[in-house]
Structures are given as C-alpha cells and as structure tokens.
Design a protein around this motif. Structure first.
Motif, PDB file in Angstrom:
ATOM      1  N   ASN A 153       0.790  -1.332   0.014  1.00 27.10           N
ATOM      2  CA  ASN A 153      -0.113  -0.053  -0.026  1.00 27.10           C
ATOM      3  C   ASN A 153       0.939   1.170   0.090  1.00 27.10           C
ATOM      4  O   ASN A 153       0.221   2.310   0.166  1.00 27.10           O
ATOM      5  CB  ASN A 153      -0.981   0.011   1.206  1.00 27.10           C
ATOM      6  CG  ASN A 153      -1.711  -1.063   1.241  1.00 27.10           C
ATOM      7  OD1 ASN A 153      -2.435  -1.347   0.234  1.00 27.10           O
ATOM      8  ND2 ASN A 153      -2.204  -1.725   2.361  1.00 27.10           N
ATOM      9  N   GLY A 206      -3.634   0.315   6.025  1.00 30.68           N
ATOM     10  CA  GLY A 206      -2.789  -0.454   6.591  1.00 30.68           C
ATOM     11  C   GLY A 206      -2.747  -0.280   8.154  1.00 30.68           C
ATOM     12  O   GLY A 206      -3.517   0.398   8.806  1.00 30.68           O
ATOM     13  N   ASP A 207      -1.753  -1.058   8.860  1.00 28.77           N
ATOM     14  CA  ASP A 207      -1.869  -1.079  10.336  1.00 28.77           C
ATOM     15  C   ASP A 207      -0.651   0.154  10.642  1.00 28.77           C
ATOM     16  O   ASP A 207      -0.606   0.241  11.963  1.00 28.77           O
ATOM     17  CB  ASP A 207      -1.190  -2.230  10.792  1.00 28.77           C
ATOM     18  CG  ASP A 207       0.103  -2.739  10.324  1.00 28.77           C
ATOM     19  OD1 ASP A 207       0.701  -2.094   9.291  1.00 28.77           O
ATOM     20  OD2 ASP A 207       0.885  -3.596  10.721  1.00 28.77           O
TER      21      ASP A 207
END
Length: 327
Positions: free
Chosen positions: A71, A104-105
């Motif tokens: 990403n 995302g994280d």
C-alpha cells in the motif's frame, strides 16, 4: 538548448532504484537510523540535506516501501517544491492529503517534499503549522540541497540527516552492476571518466552510462566525454598551461576549438579550469596559485550573473597569462 545529458530521461535511475534500505549505496549510518525508525514504526519528521544524486529521494521511497508494503503508493504524497513552491500548495494539496487516514496498520502517512529549500518563506511558515496540526495522521520528509534555506522552526521539528557525496567505490560498484545486467562493456577509462564527471552524484553517473550505451555498446573515455558535453581534463589543462607559459593567442585558439567541438557552456569551462588548477601540479608558486583561484572565482561570478561567456573566458585567459608572466 538542452545538452545530450539533459535530454536523457532518468529511465535507468528509476529502474535500478533500491527497493529496500539495505540496497541503498554509500549512506550506511543514515540507513541504520532509518531502519530503526521503520522497525519501531515510530517515524518522526525527517529532513534530508545533501547534494543531488546522493540518495535522499531513494531513502524516502525505501522507507515508504518498508513501512507500508503493497500500500506504499496510497500512503505517500510526493511533491517537488521547486515546481510548486507557493503557499497554496501547502494549504490545498498537503492539507487535503494529511487529513485522511493511512491504509494498513501504520497510523500515519508520509508526505515527501523534494527540494524544500525552494519553498517561499510564506509557504514554509504555513508548512510549520501544518506539521504541528497533523502530526497524528502524517509525517513529513523534507529534502534540500541547502539546509540553511529551511527556516529554523521547521529544522527544530525534524530529525536532520546529512547525505555526503558517494565515494568512487560506491558509484563504481553500482555502475558495474548495471553494466553487467545490461550486457554493456564498460572500459576502465570509461568508468574513470564517468566517476570524474559525476563527482559522487549517482544519478548523473547512471544517466551518463545510459547516454553512452545508447550510442555504443563499448563505453570508452572518448564516448563518455562525447555524450557529456564536457572537455577532457587534458584538453583544459593544455589551455591553462599555454596561457601560463605566455602563449595567450594559442591558448585562446585552443579553447575556442574545444568549445565549438564540445558545445561547452562558459560556466562549465570555468569549473573545469578550477578543477585542473586545484588537482594538477602546474609548477607555479603558492602565491600565484592563490591569485589564480581568486580570479577564477571572480569570473565564475560574472558568468553566473549573465555576462557574455566568450568575453569573460578570454578575460580569464588574459589573467592566467598575466599571472604566469609575474616573477
């Protein structure tokens, strides 16, 4: 009119750009610090300062790749501040991107401002406030050739990394790797010429290799200087030595021939004269050497300010002649 080197696109530079920080050449201490940031996912605002072609943009992209994985393109905004340098860019593009959450994280996005030293003072003041307001959603990575042009409030908000020009060993290894993959025969003389012209700028070195390879599969010293629009050091040394020995007319004639054949700009000739004077034993006293350097600096300033190249180069040769005549 653009030179051959300027016409060449950065195709190879992009193709051989490192995908991870481990592949970055010549900036081991900086890479070590950045890898620590990435590992902890606790990146702070960064300021990269250094000459062109030393890995500033490459490190920023590598950090994004390692942080965000697949990403990474959605989570980084790249802007060239020299093209978009006004306050509207900060108010519109930067703020709009900074307001949205990251994919995302990782809890933040990256905003990469290349050539940040080209931002106006007003834009830098606006950027300063934006960096404060959106710390929770994004981190800024700024790159600049001249760190002194970045205002102090921004510098104090960033971790500063200074990029040094790459060593000849690092540039040479990268050139050999590319030549091997592209099935190009890079002669020792050709490699030496590229290293001499690039002076630690890996992007310039790769572009020179590409330009040379587009005209011949066997890259020699002559081929490199032909595509680079630069004179060979020996040619410029010959001009300087002729002028110092009292042969002003011969020196001027030789320089005119070189400039016509190579299509040289006056500023480039003066830089090459400076390099020859500083790195070659011309057999003159230290007093004459210092006077010569002073004159080179004066005429370089004149050319940069817009004076006629040919007139100023003739005047510089005249000064070299007069310095050589002194007892």
């Amino acid at each position: 009119m653009a030179t051959k080197k300027e016409v060449v696109e950065d195709v190879w530079t992009e193709k051989y750009r490192p995908l991870t920080l481990d592949e970055v050449s010549g900036q081991e201490l900086i890479v070590k610090s950045l890898k620590s940031f990435v590992k902890n996912k606790s990146l702070q605002h960064l300021l990269f300062v250094g000459p062109a072609g030393t890995g500033k943009t490459t490190c920023a992209i590598a950090v994004a790749r390692e942080l965000f994985g697949e990403n990474w393109r959605q989570n980084i905004l790249e802007l060239n501040a020299s093209d978009e340098r006004g306050i509207d860019v900060i108010r519109n593009k930067v703020k709009t991107f900074a307001r949205t959450k990251a994919f995302g994280d990782v809890p933040f996005k990256l905003i990469y401002l290349d050539e940040s030293d080209a931002l106006t003072q007003e834009a830098q003041q606006a950027l300063r406030r934006t960096m404060e307001d959106y710390t929770g959603t994004c981190r800024f990575v700024l790159s600049a050739n001249y760190g002194s042009k970045i205002i102090s409030p921004i510098q104090s908000r960033c971790a500063l990394f200074r990029f040094a020009p790459l060593t000849e060993k690092d540039v040479g290894e990268r050139l050999k790797m590319i030549a091997k993959k592209e099935n190009i025969h890079l002669e020792q003389g050709g490699e030496k010429a590229i290293l001499e012209i690039a002076k630690g700028d890996l992007r310039t070195a790769i572009n020179l290799l590409q330009a040379s390879a587009s005209t011949a599969n066997k890259i020699s010293e002559d081929e490199v200087y032909n595509v680079s629009s630069k004179a060979k050091p020996k040619q410029i040394q010959e001009v300087v030595e002729l002028a110092l020995s009292g042969k002003f007319v011969d020196a001027r004639s030789r320089l005119n021939t070189i400039m016509i054949e190579q299509g040289l700009a006056g500023e480039e000739v003066i830089r090459q004269v400076h390099s020859i004077v500083m790195n070659t034993n011309l057999g003159i006293s230290e007093e004459k050497l210092t006077e010569l350097i002073d004159k080179i600096g004066e005429y370089d300033f004149r050319v940069i300010e817009g004076s006629d190249d040919r007139i100023q180069l003739d005047a510089l040769l005249a000064q070299i002649y007069l310095i050589g005549k002194k007892k």
